[in-house]
Design an enzyme around this catalytic site. Sequence first.
Site, mmCIF file in Angstrom:
data_model
loop_
_atom_site.group_PDB
_atom_site.id
_atom_site.type_symbol
_atom_site.label_atom_id
_atom_site.label_comp_id
_atom_site.label_asym_id
_atom_site.label_seq_id
_atom_site.Cartn_x
_atom_site.Cartn_y
_atom_site.Cartn_z
ATOM 1 N N HIS A 176 0.858 -1.186 0.000
ATOM 2 C CA HIS A 176 0.000 0.000 0.000
ATOM 3 C C HIS A 176 0.896 1.239 0.000
ATOM 4 C CE1 HIS A 176 -3.979 1.928 1.567
ATOM 5 N NE2 HIS A 176 -3.227 2.833 0.964
ATOM 6 N N GLU A 195 -2.582 -1.677 -3.175
ATOM 7 C CA GLU A 195 -3.679 -0.897 -2.604
ATOM 8 C C GLU A 195 -3.343 0.586 -2.628
ATOM 9 O OE1 GLU A 195 -5.154 -4.032 0.862
ATOM 10 O OE2 GLU A 195 -4.062 -2.219 1.422
ATOM 11 N N HIS A 210 -8.043 -5.720 7.471
ATOM 12 C CA HIS A 210 -7.845 -4.677 8.479
ATOM 13 C C HIS A 210 -8.143 -5.243 9.870
ATOM 14 C CE1 HIS A 210 -6.839 -0.393 8.978
ATOM 15 N NE2 HIS A 210 -7.367 -0.589 10.170
#
EC number: 2.6.99.2
Length: 238
Positions: free
Chosen positions: A43, A70, A190
């Site tokens: 990410h 991401e 998450h």
Amino acid sequence: MTKLSVNINKIATLRNSRGGNVPDLLKMAQDIQDYGAQGITIHPRPDERHIRYQDARDLKTVVHTEFNIEGNPIKKFMELVLEVKPTQVTLVPDAEDAITSNAGWDTIKHKGFLQDVISEFKRNGIRTSIFTDPDVQMIEGAVATGTDRIELYTEAFASAYEKGDKNGVTPYVEAAKTASAMGLGINAGHDLNLDNVRFFKENIPGLLEVSIGHALIAESLYLGIENVVNLYLNKLKD
């Protein structure tokens, strides 16, 4: 089985904190795959405080499983993804200064924007996924964007589970059922960890992939450090 994609941002954070190339991000990505992980997630953020944009380019030659990038689809991010062409791009609506992702897309409000971004990635053969809250209305909105998958934002589930409330999974079950019925693939991520991931998987129908980073690296410090300490002690014996 549900695939495990390991987010290696924290490895990059450790490397950057000291300078140099220890730990070696590319070797760690290779090792993680060799240990059995079915994907690598990164990410990158605009300030490159952990994953650098060049890391994404370098990892392309190393990741032989699924490569998932991401991020918020700002111009620089989109250019990177279109250059690297990973297996999957996961669109996340995080602010440029966000410490970590903290909300899913409003797929109704941002429908037009997401349609444009997703169509560009899909034209280039990149599977798309969008970060969503477990809200049936947002899942229905996701269908209209043209995305291939959604990634359920699981912080609320993880927080409830830690407090002993297993009912926190209920909105995710409903969201997953809606997504499956409407032809969307289901990812999740998450705050999933060794304590809660099995319960989540067993309750979410059609769960294709989980992306886990912070917890996995933190758990590795505890579950792996004994081995490393003993290796040092053996080296230091008379």
